[in-house]
Design an enzyme around this catalytic site. Sequence first.
Site, PDB file in Angstrom:
ATOM      1  CD  GLU A  81      -1.271  -0.165   3.681  1.00 20.97           C
ATOM      2  OE1 GLU A  81      -1.959   0.848   3.839  1.00 20.97           O
ATOM      3  OE2 GLU A  81      -1.359  -1.171   4.411  1.00 20.97           O
ATOM      4  CB  CYS A 113      -2.525  -4.304   6.424  1.00 15.04           C
ATOM      5  SG  CYS A 113      -2.025  -2.695   7.008  1.00 15.04           S
ATOM      6  CG  HIS A 235      -2.449  -6.712  10.361  1.00 12.12           C
ATOM      7  ND1 HIS A 235      -1.248  -6.418   9.744  1.00 12.12           N
ATOM      8  CD2 HIS A 235      -3.052  -5.512  10.612  1.00 12.12           C
ATOM      9  CE1 HIS A 235      -1.143  -5.106   9.612  1.00 12.12           C
ATOM     10  NE2 HIS A 235      -2.218  -4.538  10.143  1.00 12.12           N
TER      11      HIS A 235
HETATM   12  N1  CAA Z   1       2.110   2.600  30.902  1.00 15.15           N
HETATM   13  C1  CAA Z   1       1.526   1.499  30.351  1.00 15.15           C
HETATM   14  N2  CAA Z   1       0.502   1.592  29.470  1.00 15.15           N
HETATM   15  C2  CAA Z   1       0.071   2.819  29.112  1.00 15.15           C
HETATM   16  C3  CAA Z   1       0.648   3.978  29.651  1.00 15.15           C
HETATM   17  C4  CAA Z   1       1.716   3.842  30.587  1.00 15.15           C
HETATM   18  N3  CAA Z   1       2.309   4.905  31.130  1.00 15.15           N
HETATM   19  N4  CAA Z   1       0.012   5.047  29.107  1.00 15.15           N
HETATM   20  C5  CAA Z   1      -0.945   4.566  28.268  1.00 15.15           C
HETATM   21  N5  CAA Z   1      -0.888   3.214  28.267  1.00 15.15           N
HETATM   22  C6  CAA Z   1      -1.725   2.294  27.490  1.00 15.15           C
HETATM   23  C7  CAA Z   1      -3.190   2.684  27.439  1.00 15.15           C
HETATM   24  O1  CAA Z   1      -3.876   2.300  28.616  1.00 15.15           O
HETATM   25  C8  CAA Z   1      -3.644   1.912  26.212  1.00 15.15           C
HETATM   26  O2  CAA Z   1      -3.846   0.561  26.555  1.00 15.15           O
HETATM   27  P1  CAA Z   1      -5.111  -0.255  25.961  1.00 15.15           P
HETATM   28  O3  CAA Z   1      -5.033  -0.101  24.469  1.00 15.15           O
HETATM   29  O4  CAA Z   1      -4.893  -1.644  26.430  1.00 15.15           O
HETATM   30  O5  CAA Z   1      -6.332   0.419  26.498  1.00 15.15           O
HETATM   31  C9  CAA Z   1      -2.406   1.951  25.298  1.00 15.15           C
HETATM   32  O6  CAA Z   1      -1.316   2.350  26.132  1.00 15.15           O
HETATM   33  C10 CAA Z   1      -2.543   2.936  24.161  1.00 15.15           C
HETATM   34  O7  CAA Z   1      -2.907   4.164  24.691  1.00 15.15           O
HETATM   35  P2  CAA Z   1      -3.913   5.116  23.915  1.00 15.15           P
HETATM   36  O8  CAA Z   1      -5.165   4.365  23.552  1.00 15.15           O
HETATM   37  O9  CAA Z   1      -4.061   6.369  24.691  1.00 15.15           O
HETATM   38  O10 CAA Z   1      -3.039   5.377  22.608  1.00 15.15           O
HETATM   39  P3  CAA Z   1      -3.169   6.441  21.497  1.00 15.15           P
HETATM   40  O11 CAA Z   1      -4.391   7.292  21.647  1.00 15.15           O
HETATM   41  O12 CAA Z   1      -1.855   7.147  21.462  1.00 15.15           O
HETATM   42  O13 CAA Z   1      -3.392   5.565  20.150  1.00 15.15           O
HETATM   43  C11 CAA Z   1      -2.923   3.999  18.407  1.00 15.15           C
HETATM   44  C12 CAA Z   1      -2.679   4.377  19.880  1.00 15.15           C
HETATM   45  C13 CAA Z   1      -4.426   3.932  18.148  1.00 15.15           C
HETATM   46  C14 CAA Z   1      -2.298   2.641  18.140  1.00 15.15           C
HETATM   47  C15 CAA Z   1      -2.261   5.061  17.506  1.00 15.15           C
HETATM   48  O14 CAA Z   1      -0.869   4.952  17.623  1.00 15.15           O
HETATM   49  C16 CAA Z   1      -2.668   4.963  16.034  1.00 15.15           C
HETATM   50  O15 CAA Z   1      -3.600   5.638  15.606  1.00 15.15           O
HETATM   51  N6  CAA Z   1      -1.936   4.117  15.208  1.00 15.15           N
HETATM   52  C17 CAA Z   1      -2.219   3.954  13.771  1.00 15.15           C
HETATM   53  C18 CAA Z   1      -3.515   3.203  13.494  1.00 15.15           C
HETATM   54  C19 CAA Z   1      -3.442   1.726  13.869  1.00 15.15           C
HETATM   55  O16 CAA Z   1      -2.399   1.125  13.965  1.00 15.15           O
HETATM   56  N7  CAA Z   1      -4.627   1.114  14.033  1.00 15.15           N
HETATM   57  C20 CAA Z   1      -4.688  -0.308  14.329  1.00 15.15           C
HETATM   58  C21 CAA Z   1      -5.879  -0.981  13.697  1.00 15.15           C
HETATM   59  S1  CAA Z   1      -5.929  -0.655  11.927  1.00 15.15           S
HETATM   60  C22 CAA Z   1      -4.897  -1.851  11.227  1.00 15.15           C
HETATM   61  O17 CAA Z   1      -4.585  -2.827  11.827  1.00 15.15           O
HETATM   62  C23 CAA Z   1      -4.373  -1.589   9.844  1.00 15.15           C
HETATM   63  C24 CAA Z   1      -3.013  -1.002   9.974  1.00 15.15           C
HETATM   64  O18 CAA Z   1      -2.017  -1.727   9.911  1.00 15.15           O
HETATM   65  C25 CAA Z   1      -2.872   0.442  10.170  1.00 15.15           C
END
Ligand code: CAA
Length: 390
Positions: A81, A113, A235
């Site tokens: 992609e 993906c 994945h």
């Molecule tokens: N210590 C330990 N854990 C902590 C922490 C700390 N100090 N602070 C936060 N965390 C944990 C949170 O509790 C959370 O855990 P859970 O998911 O188990 O609830 C985790 O860290 C992530 O925290 P947030 O939800 O606040 O994270 P974020 O808002 O920064 O978003 C993300 C994370 C969604 C992965 C973001 O990086 C993102 O948008 N990534 C790109 C999109 C993506 O990968 N999507 C996945 C599905 S789509 C797909 O699979 C296709 C693809 O390849 C893209």
Amino acid sequence: MTMKIGIDRLGLYSPNYYVDLAELAVARGVDPNKFIIGIGQSEQAVPPAAEDVVTMGANAASEFIDDIDKSQLGLVILGTETGIDSSKSGAVIIQRLLDLPRHVRTYEIKQACYGGTAGLMTARDYVAAHPDRTALVIAADIARYGLASGGEVTQGAGAVAMLISANPHIMTVEDDSAFLSADIMDFWRPVYTDLALAKGKYSTEKYIEFFQQAWAEYKRNTGLDLKDFAAINCHLPYTKMGMKALKTVLPDADAADQDRLNANYALSTNYSRRIGNIYTGSLYLALLSLLENAATLTAGDRIGMFSYGSGAVGEFYSGYLQADYRDYLNGAAHKAYLDQRVKLSVADYEAMFNSKLPYAPDDVVTDAALTTGKFRLAGVKDQERQYVRL
Ligand code: CAA
């Protein structure tokens, strides 16, 4: 007796540079445990400007291409992609770089993906129709969300190459897929940008929903259940993601099955934790990580595979490990390669990130000293990308 078809060889390539995600977290003002534990990523591969899906894909396939009978190849598919042209496929460039025969069907597939699995299933059908032929499927991507973006911690770069054949040496690909598709906007990349757009929470929810629906359909179709699997690979956009999905069905299994699936899931994430998301290749990176790190697996074990491509397609299928599968893996070399990579400071990572070839018609010469693979993008001249074999 039905013919066995599946993965005969596997090759891996990822750039020689990485950024440490604890250091990146500090630079971004985030608790490092969020990246390391919360997201489940420790290191992230960073590609120099001289590497793209074509060079990485060719490098991954070069791991085995000279050991196979190239005259049997009938199909070459690049699933990506992050292709390098909107019309021409990177697959034909890979065909040239690898000195593959002229009489092969060669093209690129796109569905986020899911493209690697789409290529694999197409190759499976091709071999079913032509059992004396083989197919090369390459899944290669560079995941880019942007510096200091929400997705930055889930970037990465790399490629996995697979040879699909009858009587494969590594794992069969069974004809048992359960799949679903729907037009949703959870993650996408408009043609005017090299940075992906993602609705983080929504994409995570959709991944889990597609997993649950594909798994339910798979169970209905096959009568199989969690107890029948030695491991389930997912994945891995980040290593926590697959477990978020698996956790929603694991309570249905007894304790011993849960322990086995949890332990093997952890082993399937070793490489992704150090490389990051490689989009189309991530599921196959998980497979490679599992096979090269799990001591308890044996021939005949059934391995589950969940593929997810945003936008979106989900598919669950399985394969059986083959008698001599360990002889066709390269675990020691892969681990040694990952260990010897060069760690970049956050500033150097940002500079390398920004050195990517621009979306512009300019002539460019890349820094040859920054590549380690056998193939390199030397630059762009008169709007033509210049690929070289080292
Ligand atoms: N210590 C330990 N854990 C902590 C922490 C700390 N100090 N602070 C936060 N965390 C944990 C949170 O509790 C959370 O855990 P859970 O998911 O188990 O609830 C985790 O860290 C992530 O925290 P947030 O939800 O606040 O994270 P974020 O808002 O920064 O978003 C993300 C994370 C969604 C992965 C973001 O990086 C993102 O948008 N990534 C790109 C999109 C993506 O990968 N999507 C996945 C599905 S789509 C797909 O699979 C296709 C693809 O390849 C893209």
